[in-house]
Design a protein around this motif. Structure first.
Motif, short mmCIF file in Angstrom:
data_model
loop_
_atom_site.label_atom_id
_atom_site.label_comp_id
_atom_site.label_asym_id
_atom_site.label_seq_id
_atom_site.Cartn_x
_atom_site.Cartn_y
_atom_site.Cartn_z
N VAL A 163 33.28 29.20 41.92
CA VAL A 163 34.43 29.47 41.06
C VAL A 163 35.70 29.11 41.83
N ALA A 164 36.56 28.32 41.20
CA ALA A 164 37.80 27.90 41.84
C ALA A 164 38.87 28.98 41.69
N CYS A 165 39.71 29.09 42.69
CA CYS A 165 40.82 30.05 42.64
C CYS A 165 41.77 29.68 41.52
N PRO A 166 42.16 30.64 40.67
CA PRO A 166 43.10 30.35 39.58
C PRO A 166 44.45 29.84 40.09
N HIS A 167 44.75 30.09 41.36
CA HIS A 167 46.05 29.68 41.89
C HIS A 167 45.99 28.34 42.62
N CYS A 168 45.14 28.27 43.67
CA CYS A 168 45.14 27.08 44.52
C CYS A 168 44.02 26.10 44.20
N GLY A 210 55.43 34.27 41.80
CA GLY A 210 56.13 35.00 40.75
C GLY A 210 56.05 34.28 39.42
N THR A 211 57.04 34.47 38.59
CA THR A 211 57.08 33.84 37.27
C THR A 211 56.91 32.33 37.40
N GLY A 212 55.99 31.79 36.63
CA GLY A 212 55.74 30.35 36.68
C GLY A 212 54.76 29.95 37.75
N CYS A 213 54.15 30.92 38.44
CA CYS A 213 53.19 30.60 39.51
C CYS A 213 51.95 29.91 38.94
N GLY A 214 51.57 30.28 37.73
CA GLY A 214 50.39 29.67 37.13
C GLY A 214 49.09 30.26 37.62
N CYS A 215 49.17 31.38 38.36
CA CYS A 215 47.96 31.98 38.94
C CYS A 215 47.17 32.81 37.94
N GLY A 216 47.81 33.19 36.85
CA GLY A 216 47.13 34.01 35.87
C GLY A 216 47.00 35.46 36.28
N MET A 217 47.65 35.84 37.38
CA MET A 217 47.57 37.23 37.83
C MET A 217 48.42 38.10 36.92
N PRO A 218 47.86 39.21 36.43
CA PRO A 218 48.64 40.09 35.55
C PRO A 218 49.92 40.57 36.23
#
Length: 219
Positions: A150-155, A183-191
């Motif tokens: 599973v790939a990291c949602p961020h990197c 932060g905002t716009g990171c695209g990581c999908g973290m709540p």
């Protein structure tokens, strides 16, 4: 919506709970060993009286042996001492929380969902510190397992780790790269993405995202 600081605090509480459980088991085993050692004293005294060539005097003197046994201090249960010390620190952290009388770590964990983010962050720091102390003594690392494939949602790297302390529905996922949220716009999908916070997700949400499902945690 779950704030990342609350997720980190929850993961830290579960990790410390697992470490405390191991300390308790070790303390119980050590207590049994100490009790067994204490029971050895009468057998030493009997062997001196009945096994010696002389009833008194010299190395066969039971009085001398009795003094040696009486003067020998009981060995300290270091596992129990550490467990008690950690519990005392937790009681101090939980002193203003409701449900006094319950285990302090249980009270802290129950309070985390309602904590302000900055309080949750401070709580995480305190719990991680106690967890590290316990795990150094136990000589064990964090309870983590690779989330393979599973790939990291961020990197996008496949270095995700599942934090496996506690019940499976409370497991969280972090990235071994340690890259922080933008932060905002990171695209990581973290709540509730917050700049400068280590990425963390509910395990169910990460797996669900891979499968195309919507996040299952919304609190």
């Amino acid at each position: 919506m779950t704030h990342p600081h609350r997720l980190h605090a929850t993961a830290a509480a579960l990790s410390l709970g697992a470490a405390r459980g191991r300390l308790t088991r070790n303390a119980e085993a050590e207590a049994a060993q100490i009790a067994a050692e204490a029971l050895e004293a009468p057998s030493v005294l009997r062997s001196t009286v009945y096994g010696g060539r002389h009833a008194s005097g010299g190395h066969s003197d039971p009085t001398a042996t009795a003094y040696l046994v009486a003067d020998r201090p009981f060995r300290v249960n270091q596992w129990q001492a550490l467990a008690d010390d950690i519990t005392a620190h937790l009681a101090n952290l939980a002193q203003h929380l409701p449900a006094a009388g319950r285990d302090p770590l249980d009270r802290i964990r129950a309070a985390i969902p309602a904590m302000r983010p900055e309080i949750a962050h401070a709580t995480t720091t305190a719990l991680v510190h106690l967890d590290e102390i316990a795990r150094r003594k136990l000589r064990t690392g964090p309870d983590r397992s690779p989330l393979r494939g599973v790939a990291c949602p961020h990197c996008g790297e496949r270095q995700l780790m599942v934090q496996t302390a506690g019940p499976i529905d409370a497991w969280t996922v972090v990235c071994a790269t340690g890259r922080l949220c933008a932060g905002t716009g990171c695209g990581c999908g973290m709540p509730g993405a917050v700049e400068g916070v280590a990425h963390i997700w509910w395990r169910a949400d990460v797996i669900g995202a891979v499968a195309g499902a919507a996040p299952t945690h919304t609190e």
